[in-house]
Motif scaffolding. Structure first.
Motif, mmCIF file in Angstrom:
data_model
loop_
_atom_site.group_PDB
_atom_site.id
_atom_site.type_symbol
_atom_site.label_atom_id
_atom_site.label_comp_id
_atom_site.label_asym_id
_atom_site.label_seq_id
_atom_site.Cartn_x
_atom_site.Cartn_y
_atom_site.Cartn_z
ATOM 1 N N ILE A 15 0.835 -1.204 0.000
ATOM 2 C CA ILE A 15 0.000 0.000 0.000
ATOM 3 C C ILE A 15 0.867 1.250 0.000
ATOM 4 C CG2 ILE A 15 -1.691 1.330 1.318
ATOM 5 C CD1 ILE A 15 -2.874 -1.320 2.276
ATOM 6 N N ILE A 16 1.943 1.247 0.774
ATOM 7 C CA ILE A 16 2.852 2.393 0.786
ATOM 8 C C ILE A 16 3.429 2.631 -0.605
ATOM 9 C CG2 ILE A 16 5.075 3.232 1.642
ATOM 10 C CD1 ILE A 16 4.399 1.914 4.318
ATOM 11 N N ASN A 17 3.797 1.563 -1.289
ATOM 12 C CA ASN A 17 4.327 1.700 -2.650
ATOM 13 C C ASN A 17 3.267 2.265 -3.594
ATOM 14 O OD1 ASN A 17 6.834 0.690 -1.947
ATOM 15 N ND2 ASN A 17 6.334 -1.419 -2.509
ATOM 16 N N ASN A 18 2.025 1.810 -3.443
ATOM 17 C CA ASN A 18 0.947 2.336 -4.288
ATOM 18 C C ASN A 18 0.677 3.806 -4.001
ATOM 19 O OD1 ASN A 18 0.536 -0.091 -5.620
ATOM 20 N ND2 ASN A 18 -1.046 -0.793 -4.194
ATOM 21 N N LEU A 19 0.729 4.180 -2.733
ATOM 22 C CA LEU A 19 0.534 5.586 -2.372
ATOM 23 C C LEU A 19 1.647 6.443 -2.978
ATOM 24 C CD1 LEU A 19 -0.460 5.165 1.374
ATOM 25 C CD2 LEU A 19 -1.953 6.036 -0.431
ATOM 26 N N TYR A 20 2.868 5.962 -2.880
ATOM 27 C CA TYR A 20 4.002 6.716 -3.435
ATOM 28 C C TYR A 20 3.877 6.825 -4.952
ATOM 29 C CZ TYR A 20 8.735 8.243 -4.432
ATOM 30 O OH TYR A 20 9.826 8.964 -4.880
ATOM 31 N N ASP A 21 3.535 5.729 -5.618
ATOM 32 C CA ASP A 21 3.389 5.763 -7.076
ATOM 33 C C ASP A 21 2.284 6.733 -7.494
ATOM 34 O OD1 ASP A 21 5.394 3.890 -7.299
ATOM 35 O OD2 ASP A 21 4.047 2.192 -7.642
ATOM 36 N N THR A 22 1.194 6.737 -6.734
ATOM 37 C CA THR A 22 0.099 7.661 -7.048
ATOM 38 C C THR A 22 0.525 9.100 -6.820
ATOM 39 O OG1 THR A 22 -1.522 5.971 -6.409
ATOM 40 C CG2 THR A 22 -2.309 8.244 -6.553
ATOM 41 N N ALA A 53 -5.753 10.374 0.890
ATOM 42 C CA ALA A 53 -5.524 11.778 0.526
ATOM 43 C C ALA A 53 -4.456 12.414 1.399
ATOM 44 C CB ALA A 53 -6.830 12.563 0.626
ATOM 45 N N MET A 54 -4.534 12.185 2.697
ATOM 46 C CA MET A 54 -3.612 12.850 3.606
ATOM 47 C C MET A 54 -2.214 12.234 3.538
ATOM 48 S SD MET A 54 -5.644 15.127 4.408
ATOM 49 C CE MET A 54 -4.406 16.043 5.299
ATOM 50 N N HIS A 55 -2.119 10.943 3.303
ATOM 51 C CA HIS A 55 -0.802 10.338 3.173
ATOM 52 C C HIS A 55 -0.102 10.786 1.898
ATOM 53 C CE1 HIS A 55 -1.738 7.850 6.610
ATOM 54 N NE2 HIS A 55 -0.503 7.410 6.592
ATOM 55 N N ILE A 56 -0.857 10.876 0.808
ATOM 56 C CA ILE A 56 -0.261 11.352 -0.444
ATOM 57 C C ILE A 56 0.127 12.822 -0.308
ATOM 58 C CG2 ILE A 56 -0.763 11.859 -2.869
ATOM 59 C CD1 ILE A 56 -2.284 9.189 -2.949
#
Length: 209
Positions: A15-22, A53-56
């Motif tokens: 999930i962290i990788n997906n958030l970073y990619d997004t 939203a907040m993590h990105i």
């Protein structure tokens, strides 16, 4: 370690990788299209939308980008405030009632490059009427001159009959779903609505919950 960093570390690696990619996809899009505004939404996963939203936004501020989050879901106010500690009061339409400039509704957070505007609590009919009366899109667009990114947090799709009013404020979208169980029909309806409003999709984030 800050509370936000600690909460970020509770995500699994995928999930962290997906958030970073997004985050990187949004960053690249905004470099090419400075007027882009991104809505974060779901069929029925309110907290997961706020988390995404907040993590990105946090990732982008770590890259020295400036982010404005416009929270259009009054039921998410407390969750957003857990991240940013702005102590902001919902004031979007209260401000527009007395001013032509939405910039006057901006509240600073505990993070130097992350600001917030919250919408006031009201039922959908009243909210739609105010969107029309105050022409929110025309007030929102000029704020891109001051921020690298504008994020909109939308309420759950299944709770709103007139979701187009939120989508017409956005140029791109991030859709959040559960990694375990989803109503495929409702999700397809929402994705079709995104396409109808010519909103570019950054894809789907699956939140483990």
């Amino acid at each position: 370690m800050s509370e936000t960093e600690d909460r970020f570390n509770n995500f699994n690696e995928d999930i962290i990788n997906n958030l970073y990619d997004t985050a990187m996809a949004i960053r690249n899009e905004n470099h090419d299209n400075p007027n882009n505004k991104t809505i974060f939404s779901s069929v029925n996963k309110r907290l997961a939308v706020t988390d995404a939203a907040m993590h990105i936004a946090y990732i982008l501020t770590e890259l020295k980008d400036k982010v404005l989050v416009v929270n259009l879901d009054s039921r998410s106010t407390a969750a957003v405030e857990e991240y940013i500690h702005s102590k902001a009061k919902p004031n979007l339409f209260t401000t527009l009632r007395n001013s032509m400039f939405l910039s006057e509704a901006i509240n600073h957070s505990a993070f130097e490059k992350l600001d917030i505007i919250h919408v006031e609590e009201m039922d959908e009919d009243e909210l739609m009427a105010k969107f029309s009366d105050y022409n929110v899109l025309s007030k929102l667009s000029p704020l891109k001159s001051y921020y690298d990114h504008i994020f909109l947090i939308g309420p759950p799709f299944e709770e709103c009959e007139n979701y187009g009013a939120f989508l017409e404020l956005a140029d791109s979208a991030v859709t959040v779903i559960s990694a375990k169980k989803n109503d495929r029909q409702e999700l397809n309806q929402y994705l079709q609505k995104i396409n109808l409003f010519n909103v570019k999709s950054f894809g789907i984030l699956r939140k483990a919950e």
